[in-house]
Scaffold this active site. Structure first.
Site, PDB file in Angstrom:
ATOM      1  N   GLU A  44       0.830  -1.204   0.000  1.00  0.00           N
ATOM      2  CA  GLU A  44       0.000   0.000   0.000  1.00  0.00           C
ATOM      3  C   GLU A  44       0.871   1.264   0.000  1.00  0.00           C
ATOM      4  O   GLU A  44       1.864   1.348   0.722  1.00  0.00           O
ATOM      5  CB  GLU A  44      -0.898  -0.003   1.234  1.00  0.00           C
ATOM      6  CG  GLU A  44      -1.809   1.221   1.352  1.00  0.00           C
ATOM      7  CD  GLU A  44      -2.547   1.273   2.677  1.00  0.00           C
ATOM      8  OE1 GLU A  44      -3.601   1.927   2.723  1.00  0.00           O
ATOM      9  OE2 GLU A  44      -2.077   0.672   3.666  1.00  0.00           O
ATOM     10  N   LYS A 117     -10.392   2.985  -1.530  1.00  0.00           N
ATOM     11  CA  LYS A 117     -10.470   2.287  -0.245  1.00  0.00           C
ATOM     12  C   LYS A 117     -11.771   2.620   0.472  1.00  0.00           C
ATOM     13  O   LYS A 117     -12.096   3.777   0.712  1.00  0.00           O
ATOM     14  CB  LYS A 117      -9.270   2.686   0.603  1.00  0.00           C
ATOM     15  CG  LYS A 117      -9.091   1.930   1.898  1.00  0.00           C
ATOM     16  CD  LYS A 117      -7.759   2.339   2.522  1.00  0.00           C
ATOM     17  CE  LYS A 117      -7.483   1.628   3.822  1.00  0.00           C
ATOM     18  NZ  LYS A 117      -6.135   1.988   4.353  1.00  0.00           N
ATOM     19  N   CYS A 154      -5.633  -2.562   2.632  1.00  0.00           N
ATOM     20  CA  CYS A 154      -5.263  -2.525   4.042  1.00  0.00           C
ATOM     21  C   CYS A 154      -6.450  -2.674   4.992  1.00  0.00           C
ATOM     22  O   CYS A 154      -6.935  -3.786   5.175  1.00  0.00           O
ATOM     23  CB  CYS A 154      -4.456  -1.261   4.341  1.00  0.00           C
ATOM     24  SG  CYS A 154      -3.455  -1.392   5.849  1.00  0.00           S
TER      25      CYS A 154
END
Length: 283
Positions: A44, A117, A154
């Protein structure tokens, strides 16, 4: 003939020089491709240090529109050259909005699309809500030249709903680029094992291989613990890396065999969506 897919995860430390960081990922990508990898996952936000440990407006200068991001313009041609799929994590600017995003590049260099995200953490050492809006793309699964892949970023990896949603969209493998390490407010807390267990659980309950790529190194006292890995559809480790190793780990999965395993376990046959309203009905 069985459909096999060779996966690789990259692991390295990253500094302030974006050009140098991209060069590191290019080097490791070439090594993984030489080993036969077909989908290669970097960590990431590898464009620079994990800047979200503090709130500092200077970091907004490192965001770019996704199609023009230096990571994308540099590495999309590499994907084409090597014939590999690259899910690329970036800091994206869209007008006056900022996102923690991922661009998937197919093995012919075609940009397949953008994922933003969905879950944005906020806590000591991981103050992402200062920088990023929650993603508005919904979960994404892409048909690549080598298979159908789902990618979360993540904090997304801790949510079983995200993994299940991607599976219902037809994902054959799940990928999670990551930046995780020490907890500044609780130095005695080591999350490495539970981080791995969370994603291993997705593998088991969805009967799907899972790959996670993390960074390493000491970034002003925040220690990133690497431990990148690939597990098979039963949750068994088939490739992993040490806490401080730079390089790649790779493994091959048989997608036809995984598909047969998934059908035989019956998790998707026995789902009861009519009973799950509480999952989307608020508190």
């Amino acid at each position: 003939m069985a459909r096999t897919l060779r996966l690789a995860v990259l692991q390295a430390a990253f500094g302030d020089d974006m050009t140098a960081n991209i060069a590191t990922v290019e080097k490791l990508t070439r090594e993984a491709a030489k080993d036969g990898a077909q989908v290669i996952l970097p960590p990431e936000l590898f464009q620079g240090p994990y800047f979200c440990k503090t709130e500092d407006t200077v970091h907004f200068q490192t965001a770019y529109p996704w199609k023009d991001h230096p990571v994308v313009t540099a590495l999309a041609p590499l994907a084409k050259e090597l014939g590999v799929v690259l899910p690329l994590s970036i800091f994206e600017r869209d007008g006056q909005e900022y996102y923690n995003s991922l661009v998937t590049v197919d093995a012919d260099g075609e940009i397949l699309g953008l994922y933003r995200k969905s879950h944005i953490p906020d806590g000591p050492g991981y103050e992402e809500k200062f920088y990023f809006r929650p993603g508005d793309t919904g979960f994404k699964v892409w048909d690549t030249k080598v298979g159908r892949i789902g990618v979360g970023i993540c904090w997304d990896q801790w949510f079983p709903e995200a993994a299940r949603a991607m599976m219902l969209m037809g994902a054959e493998v799940l990928f999670y680029p990551t930046a995780i390490g020490s907890e500044p407010e609780n130095p005695s807390l080591d999350t490495q094992s539970r981080w791995r267990r969370a994603m291993t659980g997705h593998a088991v309950s969805n009967v799907v291989p899972v790959a996670a790529a993390n960074r390493i190194g000491d970034e002003d006292g925040q220690i990133f613990y690497g431990s990148s890995f690939i597990v098979d559809d039963g949750g068994d480790f088939i490739a992993d890396m040490a806490r401080d190793a730079e390089g790649f780990a790779a493994a091959t999965v048989d997608l036809d065999e995984v598909d047969e395993h998934r059908a035989s376990w019956g998790f998707f046959r026995d789902r009861r969506p009519e009973l799950y309203g509480r999952l989307t009905g608020g508190r």
